[in-house]
Write an enzyme that holds these catalytic residues in place. Structure first.
Site, PDB file in Angstrom:
ATOM      1  N   HIS A 168       0.773  -1.145   0.250  1.00  0.00           N
ATOM      2  CA  HIS A 168       0.365  -0.199   0.146  1.00  0.00           C
ATOM      3  C   HIS A 168       0.563   1.296  -0.102  1.00  0.00           C
ATOM      4  O   HIS A 168       0.954   1.939   0.860  1.00  0.00           O
ATOM      5  CB  HIS A 168      -0.912   0.201   1.093  1.00  0.00           C
ATOM      6  CG  HIS A 168      -1.925  -1.427   1.768  1.00  0.00           C
ATOM      7  ND1 HIS A 168      -3.073  -1.284   0.275  1.00  0.00           N
ATOM      8  CD2 HIS A 168      -1.273  -2.355   2.583  1.00  0.00           C
ATOM      9  CE1 HIS A 168      -3.670  -2.893   0.846  1.00  0.00           C
ATOM     10  NE2 HIS A 168      -1.997  -2.988   1.912  1.00  0.00           N
ATOM     11  N   GLU A 169       1.625   1.526  -1.513  1.00  0.00           N
ATOM     12  CA  GLU A 169       2.894   2.402  -1.603  1.00  0.00           C
ATOM     13  C   GLU A 169       1.643   4.090  -0.630  1.00  0.00           C
ATOM     14  O   GLU A 169       2.611   4.864  -0.098  1.00  0.00           O
ATOM     15  CB  GLU A 169       2.624   3.117  -2.664  1.00  0.00           C
ATOM     16  CG  GLU A 169       4.198   1.214  -3.209  1.00  0.00           C
ATOM     17  CD  GLU A 169       4.947   2.153  -4.718  1.00  0.00           C
ATOM     18  OE1 GLU A 169       5.356   3.069  -4.492  1.00  0.00           O
ATOM     19  OE2 GLU A 169       4.221   1.522  -5.657  1.00  0.00           O
ATOM     20  N   LYS A 170       0.805   4.533  -1.196  1.00  0.00           N
ATOM     21  CA  LYS A 170       0.085   5.741  -0.748  1.00  0.00           C
ATOM     22  C   LYS A 170       0.148   5.722   0.236  1.00  0.00           C
ATOM     23  O   LYS A 170      -0.714   7.224   1.024  1.00  0.00           O
ATOM     24  CB  LYS A 170      -0.848   6.229  -1.956  1.00  0.00           C
ATOM     25  CG  LYS A 170      -0.480   5.808  -3.170  1.00  0.00           C
ATOM     26  CD  LYS A 170      -0.009   6.403  -3.580  1.00  0.00           C
ATOM     27  CE  LYS A 170       1.221   7.239  -4.901  1.00  0.00           C
ATOM     28  NZ  LYS A 170       1.267   8.118  -5.960  1.00  0.00           N
ATOM     29  N   ASN A 171      -0.245   5.194   1.183  1.00  0.00           N
ATOM     30  CA  ASN A 171      -1.090   4.892   2.737  1.00  0.00           C
ATOM     31  C   ASN A 171      -0.135   5.704   3.942  1.00  0.00           C
ATOM     32  O   ASN A 171       1.543   4.448   3.755  1.00  0.00           O
ATOM     33  CB  ASN A 171      -1.231   3.551   2.489  1.00  0.00           C
ATOM     34  CG  ASN A 171      -1.451   3.631   4.947  1.00  0.00           C
ATOM     35  OD1 ASN A 171      -0.808   3.761   5.700  1.00  0.00           O
ATOM     36  ND2 ASN A 171      -3.646   4.034   4.841  1.00  0.00           N
TER      37      ASN A 171
ATOM     38  N   HIS B 268       4.693  10.336   1.921  1.00  0.00           N
ATOM     39  CA  HIS B 268       4.984  10.418   3.633  1.00  0.00           C
ATOM     40  C   HIS B 268       6.214   9.469   3.759  1.00  0.00           C
ATOM     41  O   HIS B 268       6.654   9.745   5.102  1.00  0.00           O
ATOM     42  CB  HIS B 268       3.917   8.782   3.667  1.00  0.00           C
ATOM     43  CG  HIS B 268       3.325   9.194   2.958  1.00  0.00           C
ATOM     44  ND1 HIS B 268       2.120  10.036   3.120  1.00  0.00           N
ATOM     45  CD2 HIS B 268       1.882   8.392   2.486  1.00  0.00           C
ATOM     46  CE1 HIS B 268       1.035  10.589   2.814  1.00  0.00           C
ATOM     47  NE2 HIS B 268       0.994   9.878   2.165  1.00  0.00           N
TER      48      HIS B 268
END
Ligand SMILES: [Zn+2]
Lengths: 297, 401
Positions: free
Chosen positions: A98-101, A137
């Site tokens: 889940h790269e964008k989390n 992030h």
């Protein structure tokens, strides 16, 4: 299926009550709806157990942006005195999936903070950056890591050099560079400043139309005493006002216009703004005309 | 290729939003399940911007949605993000907390639907805000209550978005002169302003927190907060630098922007020089001005253009009263020709394939509304709702005092 599992026999699931006229109702998969119902049943009574830990993993997989489940997981880990190194391995898997989390990185910060040991973190971040070297992030997490474990001189600049060698337009890497050089609150030594100016000059040479090093140069100029002649020369090299056909960088032209205005050379400054508006950056023509008008005023 | 001037396909957008309103969202929305009130706001507010909320829905329906939003209000102040955290028969407030963004979106959605906010626990929400604020001036997203020797804590990142929501709630719920709310302790607005100032980067954009990378969404939140706190004019940020940074987010549309990642990496790794050159080509206006025909916005330096940044940047410029300096027509063509979807709504990216999503579909409309697109209601930049919705709030009796 929790409803068929003997380990969950004693748990009465709490299904969701959406009310009679809800907004934004989602077509939940059966799997998600069931996992959430059992998770709610445990959270309702604050059960901190192995099976609670397990179901948080399941829900996180289906919905990593579930904001309370992450903290509930932290509480489970603490109550079970779980091995935090193992938790990091779990997080590695989730982060790559889940790269964008962002919750994952927040959680990682809590875990690594409690571990008190940054071993392996820079390597894992490297792996993340191989997928997306501008992941906001992850860069935020890296800043925290550097501050928390005093990693200022533990390979940060060297790593940035390689990242920028791969992609001199990686603005996130430029930003991290500024953080490493300027945010420690101690005076920056002369030789470091010299190194940074040289780095800007080399980077501009590779790609004159790349805004990142030009912005970085402005940052340097605001933070330390850089002879304005040196900057002016650099700008003139990429934006010779007397020979517009050889102008290679709108950013050099912009900075030059500003320097000329500061030196009260209104004529040259206006000329630079005109060139920007008509030829070198016409998408922003109204802005360059506005800037020209504001120096005339 | 059609030569008709691009236009907003109003009927399609209406259809798209009515579908979001009346039917289940696909399970792809599961990762936004905890933000159901936010999604609800986008749906209701999009219909409001399209001027269709009061014609396409009945007063009875609107009252039912209002009741649903209220069913997510918590007794100690604030709204939960979603019915997903509610324990129904076995309440446990510790794990069913009020959420800062959700509370903002719930309240603006209520006003949009025509509610007078009389059932909102205004006092409790205003008392909750200072609890969410950290020592450095930033805000968290929710608070985990203390429990059996376990200390309570402020949760969520240190993030410009939460300062914006706190400022917006303060502005909406205190009313004009703080009427009737004078006794409630305020949060430390000065500290929050200092946090914003410190978050302006060396390139003059604003980041989520000090020394992080400048980002257009965070910049919008920072300016929105300053604007709603009433201090935008006098705050010591570098305005000229910020203006230049914001305008630099507009990028001429190149062929490469309209390709899938696989397609352009294939060309970049190939040996066809002509194809490589064509990647960087820009379609220009045919008036000889040299200006690009389409130009959207990126959110950070050297990133690709994305629908939502037309709003984040446009609204930031609007708050600085400099909206006229951007290339409005090229942005309009970017949205209408490159990201507007044939089924209504907007996609995130101008690439072939893909579907519209709720966030980008709303922000695409909002961006066009800032530029006074025909068929859309005008938008208030700081609150991101229609001007008539804002006026409905400010004309409530308790608000205007
Ligand atoms: Zn976007």
């Amino acid at each position: 299926m929790y409803s068929q599992d003997p380990d969950w026999d004693d748990v009465v699931p709490l299904p969701q009550d959406d009310g009679d006229h809800p907004l934004a109702q989602i077509n939940y998969s059966e799997e998600y709806a069931e996992a959430m119902a059992y998770l709610r049943a445990l959270m309702a009574k604050d059960e901190l157990s192995e099976r609670a830990l397990k179901i948080t993993e399941h829900v996180i997989d289906l919905n990593p942006a579930h904001y309370t489940v992450w903290l509930y997981r932290v509480k489970c880990l603490a109550a079970l005195e779980a091995d935090l190194k193992k938790e990091l391995q779990f997080l590695n898997m989730k982060a790559l999936k889940h790269e964008k989390n962002y919750q994952i990185w927040h959680h990682r910060q809590l875990v690594v903070n409690r571990l008190g040991d940054p071993t392996g973190e820079q390597e894992f971040i490297k792996e993340m950056f191989e997928k997306d070297s501008k992941n906001y992030h992850v860069w935020s997490y890296r800043q925290w890591l550097v501050k928390r474990f005093d990693l200022w001189e533990k390979g940060e600049i060297e790593y940035l050099n390689t990242l920028l060698e791969d992609d001199v337009r990686n603005n996130s890497a430029w930003n991290h560079r500024f953080f490493i050089v300027f945010s420690r609150g101690t005076p920056v030594p002369e030789d470091v400043i010299e190194r940074e100016i040289n780095f800007v000059e080399e980077s501009v040479f590779l790609a004159p139309q790349n805004p990142s090093p030009w912005n970085y140069l402005r940052g340097l100029m605001n933070r330390c005493n850089i002879p304005s002649d040196r900057v002016k020369k650099l700008c003139q090299h990429y934006a010779p006002l007397d020979n517009p056909a050889r102008i290679k960088s709108s950013h050099a032209l912009d900075l030059l216009a500003e320097i000329m205005a500061m030196e009260e050379n209104g004529k040259e400054s206006a000329k630079a703004f005109d060139l920007l508006a008509t030829t070198f950056d016409p998408v922003r023509a109204p802005f360059w005309n506005y800037r020209k008008a504001s120096i005339a005023a | 290729m059609s030569t008709a001037p691009p236009s907003l396909n109003h009927p399609r957008h209406l259809k798209y939003w009515l579908r979001n309103l009346r039917t289940f969202l696909p399970s792809d929305y599961t990762p936004t399940d905890l933000n159901r009130l936010t999604l609800g706001f986008f749906i209701v507010s999009a219909l409001d911007l399209l001027g269709s909320l009061h014609t396409s829905t009945t007063p009875e329906e609107r009252n039912q949605w209002i009741d649903w939003i209220y069913s997510n209000q918590l007794p100690d102040g604030g709204f939960r993000g979603s019915p997903a955290t509610q324990f129904v028969t076995a309440p446990n407030s510790r794990w069913d907390p009020a959420n800062l963004p959700a509370t903002f979106f719930a309240i603006v959605a209520l006003v949009t639907l025509g509610d007078d906010l009389s059932r909102v626990n205004r006092k409790e929400i205003l008392e909750w805000l200072p609890i969410l604020q950290r020592d450095d001036g930033s805000f968290g997203e929710w608070v985990l209550e203390a429990h059996e020797g376990d200390e309570g804590q402020i949760c969520g990142g240190r993030d410009m978005r939460y300062i914006y929501f706190a400022a917006a709630l303060r502005w909406m719920l205190r009313g004009k002169e703080g009427s009737g709310m004078e006794d409630i302790a305020d949060w430390d607005t000065g500290k929050a302003v200092d946090f914003i100032i410190a978050s302006q980067s060396y390139d003059y954009g604003i980041a989520e927190m000090p020394y992080h990378e400048a980002h257009a969404g965070m910049t919008y939140c920072a300016l929105g907060a300053l604007s709603l706190l009433g201090v935008l004019k006098e705050t010591a940020i570098n305005r000229d630098g910020l203006l230049s940074w914001l305008l630099s987010r507009q990028v001429a549309f190149k062929n490469i922007h309209g390709m899938t990642e696989e397609d352009y990496t294939e060309i970049q790794n190939g040996d066809n020089e002509e194809e490589k050159q064509a990647l960087e080509e820009v379609e220009l206006m045919d008036d000889g001005s040299g200006r690009p025909k389409c130009a959207g916005f990126n959110g950070r330096c050297n990133k690709m253009p994305d629908t939502c940044y037309s709003f984040w940047v446009g609204a930031s410029l609007e708050m600085l009263k400099k909206f006229h300096l951007l290339n409005i027509q090229a942005n309009r063509r970017f949205l209408l020709e490159k990201t507007q979807h044939i089924i209504g709504g907007f996609k995130k990216l101008p690439q072939p394939g893909g579907y519209p999503d709720i966030l980008h579909s709303y922000l695409g409309l909002a961006a066009l509304s800032l530029a006074r697109e025909e068929g859309l209601c005008r938008l208030d930049a700081a609150l991101c709702v229609s001007i008539q919705t804002k006026e409905r709030l400010t004309s409530l009796k308790w608000w205007s005092g």
